[in-house]
Structures are given as C-alpha cells and as structure tokens.
Design a protein around this motif. Structure first.
Motif: not given
Length: 229
Positions: A33-36, A8-13, A47-52
């Motif tokens: 914060p980014d895909g790469r 997630e690139d939104d630091a607050d979220i 990981p066990d799960v990715v939140l993307l």
C-alpha cells in the motif's frame, strides 16, 4: 507464473486489479500500500514487473521508481506507472527516472494485462543470433547486455539498451517513432511518441557527445543511427 508487485494505496483499485490479473491473466500479484513497504518487498523477492501508483503516502511513486532503478537487484525490473496525472511533465519525469510505461487512470484491467504482457515479452525476448553489434568505439553486447563506448562501460536501463540495440542494428535507416514504439515497446502506443524522444535523449547523454551524436534526429519523422565513417 510471472510475479507482479502492485503498489497501490487505494484498496478497492488494488483488489480489482489483483483479482483480474490473477484470474484472467494468470499472474501472481502481491500488493503493497505504500512506497517503503514496496521497496522492502521488491528487495526481499524481486518481481517480474512492478505496477506503481504515483500518488502514494509517505514516498511517492517517482521516488520509489528512482530507488528501484538505483538498486542492483531491481534496476532491470520493468516498471509500469499507474497515474491519474495527465500532464506531459509528469510523464516525462517518470520516464526520465526509468519507468517503462505509463497507464493513465481510469483504465481497464484488460489494458493493464496487455501492457504487462507486452513488457514481459520485451524483457524476455530472445536475442538474435548476432552476439554483439560493433561500430567502434561503440560495442553493444547482446548476450551480456553491456554497452561499451570509447572504452568505458555505459549503464543503461533495460529499455534504453533495447532501443539503442534496435537503432544500431538498423544503422543508416530512418525509423519512425511509431515503428520504434512497436519494435522496442512491443505494442502500438498512439499519441505517446514523446516516450521515444525522452529515451533517446537519455541514451545520448549516457553515451557522451562523440557517440551519442550518431543518433540523429530526422525532423518530423524519427531517428537514424549513423554508422562511423
């Protein structure tokens, strides 16, 4: 403790999700914060799960999802997409690339935690005492999680495998989309039955016409796996 990779690139979220998932749900959350950087982190320690998140700088979430699914180390890791996009085409494309679920912004952290727990239950669910489902030329190996169709191994995602196994296990019975969502996805998913259609289409394509056509569409109801005559 189950590990979540939050992209997630939104630091607050990202901070809100990380804090709540760790404090209230008991997960360990790593943030990228980014895909790469997310791909590097996932390969370094799957990981066990990715939140993307879908809208990422440089490489969007759809491309990250595709690469995770193509990589042996991460091909079976559950992926939940976070998105502000509500168009069906965006959801379908993500599902086609192998995402397990969509969570549309704005969302509550309780909902995210519930979805994560559901996908973990599904991925960790113990198989029944039957070791394999046989319906020549189809064989679904429940222990090894392998599918053989007409003598060839078929590569399915974890969710595709679970859906096919459930259909074959209930061969001859008509299963509604809602029932499939509850049985395979692990929770009620009202309004998103299109998810089932997308996964069934992919399974049919991968099985090939001779076996894939056994998954019959029951118009206005759902699906039925027809056993070989």
């Amino acid at each position: 403790m189950k590990r979540i990779l939050l992209v997630e690139d939104d630091a607050d979220i990202a901070q809100i999700l990380k804090r709540n998932l760790e404090r209230e749900a008991g997960f360990a959350v790593a943030v990228e914060p980014d895909g790469r950087s997310a791909l590097r982190a996932a390969l370094r320690e799957p990981p066990d799960v990715v939140l993307l998140d879908l809208n990422l700088p440089g490489m969007d979430g759809l491309e990250v999802c595709r690469r995770l699914r193509e990589t042996p180390e991460t091909c079976r890791v559950p992926i939940l997409m976070l998105t502000a996009r509500v168009e069906e085409a965006d959801r379908v494309r993500g599902l086609d690339l192998g995402a397990d679920d969509y969570i549309t912004k704005p969302f509550s952290t309780r909902e995210v935690a519930a979805r994560v727990r559901a996908v973990l239950r599904r991925s960790g669910r113990a198989e029944e005492e039957v070791e394999a489902l046989e319906d020549p030329p189809l064989r679904v190996d429940l222990v090894g999680r392998r599918v053989i169709a007409a003598g060839e191994e078929v590569s399915l995602t974890r969710l595709e495998f679970d859906l096919l196994a459930h259909l074959v296990r209930n061969r001859g019975r008509v299963l509604t989309r809602d029932r499939l969502l509850e049985a395979v996805w692990g929770y009620s998913y009202p309004g998103e039955t299109r998810t089932v259609d997308v996964h069934v289409r992919r399974i049919r394509q991968k099985l090939g016409p001779d076996v894939g056509e056994r998954i019959e569409t029951v118009v206005g109801v759902g699906y039925r796996y027809r056993a070989a005559s």
